[in-house]
Design a protein around this motif. Structure first.
Motif: not given
Length: 380
Positions: A242, A122, A237-238, A119, A240, A234, A289
């Motif tokens: 996960i 990010c 970001i999710p 987090i 990381r 972009t 990703f």
């Protein structure tokens, strides 16, 4: 956002300098690679000083140097001025800021350390979206110099927020050298560091050259080519948090990092098959990703071999310093391969894929050496 975010977003500068300054790709990439190299290398020093209790001092000093470098970049007119301002000043400032903040987060967590640090990481992807977007879309309206100054004003506000959020943990300090060479007596730490060297030789190369590849090989416009920098960061970001959660809950940070790096190497081989606009968009999503998953877990994986939390900054800093030499050589090597191939990317793409896959394989091997040495069994 200010250290790795600004450095990772160098791709937009790579294209701008190449087109408007008419410098060769390998020459331009030295600016970005030195910036990232110093973020890594200075991290070894700042990590040790952070362990000694100087986190906030380092953060404040680094912010001043980094922001000074941004404003000096806006005034630069020659290659050496850009190299000193953006390469050296921004790199030194980022290195002073990054490691104290990262090591500080690691000292507060054990069970959920991978998730917490993912987090925290990010910000890298967020900064790599923000600064390239500002440069690309404001330059036609304000000119390059004033656009870089806008980045400097944004960075000033972010640095103030970060300074007041940074709260070092009150730990008993122990005397320790900047280089703790005893760390390399641990086979798992040594092999992990070697694997990370191979990975970071080529990881930032992919991010730096994706913009110019879209412009020169796929034939997209300058405005559209920057979209791929924004897309890759972009979707990172999710990815990381996960994979930070997966590392904590199921697989462990080292295996999660290694497997994601092998997947990233496979994506580098897949880069050779990108020829059309639609291919470019699909590739950017998947590669971004996977790259976010790999980078987001790196700091946690590097901390896995640290037995004494009071040496967290020193040990992680040494890994980062060694990786810094890889990032120094990687992008110029890619640029030289492209220039020698008449502007074609295929041999550079093959080189990137091989080095990352080799590095990921060494990462996966490293925890098995610790198990063999200690006889312990479990997630590492």
């Amino acid at each position: 956002m200010l250290s790795w975010g600004y450095g990772t977003g160098f791709a937009v500068f790579q294209l701008y300098y190449k087109q408007h300054m008419h410098w060769p790709a390998s020459q331009v990439s030295w600016i970005g690679s030195i910036q990232i190299f110093l973020c890594f290398l200075i991290g070894m020093v700042s990590g040790r000083l952070a362990d000694a209790g100087y986190s906030k001092h380092l953060y404040a000093g680094g912010a001043i140097i980094l922001i000074f470098g941004m404003f000096m970049t806006s005034l630069a007119t020659t290659y050496w001025q850009f190299l000193l301002a953006q390469g050296f000043c921004s790199g030194i400032g980022g290195g002073l800021m990054f490691m104290p903040a990262t090591a500080n987060v690691a000292t507060y967590f054990k069970k959920r350390r991978s998730l917490a640090m993912a987090i925290n990481g990010c910000g890298s992807s967020t900064g790599a979206i923000l600064f390239p977007a500002v440069i690309q879309f404001l330059t036609p309206r304000l000119g390059f110099a004033w656009t870089v100054r806008v980045c400097g004003f944004i960075a000033s506000g972010l640095a103030i927020i970060g300074f007041f959020c940074l709260k070092p943990r009150d730990l008993r300090r122990v005397p320790a050298p900047f280089l703790d060479l005893k760390a390399f007596k641990n086979p798992d730490y040594t092999v992990f560091t070697l694997g990370a060297f191979f990975i970071y030789f080529s990881l930032f190369t992919m991010l730096i050259y994706i913009n110019s590849f879209a412009r020169e090989s796929v034939g997209l416009s300058d405005i559209e080519s920057v979209n791929f920098i924004l897309i890759t960061n972009t979707v990172a970001i999710p990815a990381r948090p996960i994979f930070g959660y997966i590392a904590d809950r199921y697989v462990g940070p080292v295996y999660t990092f290694g497997l994601n790096c092998i997947a990233l190497g496979v994506m580098a081989f897949g880069w050779m098959g990108v020829h059309r606009r639609a291919d470019m968009y699909a590739y950017s999503v998947i590669m971004g990703f996977v790259n976010g998953a790999a980078q987001g877990i790196f700091s946690s994986a590097a901390s896995n071999s640290v037995k004494d939390v009071r040496k967290m900054g020193t040990w992680i800093g040494m890994v980062f310093a060694i990786c810094g030499f890889a990032t120094l050589a990687g992008p110029p090597t890619m640029g030289a391969i492209i220039d020698a191939s008449g502007g074609k990317y295929i041999w550079g793409q093959l080189w990137v894929g091989l080095t990352i896959v080799i590095g990921g394989s060494l990462i996966i091997l490293s925890p098995r050496l610790e198990v063999k040495k200690t006889g312990r069994i479990g997630l590492v």
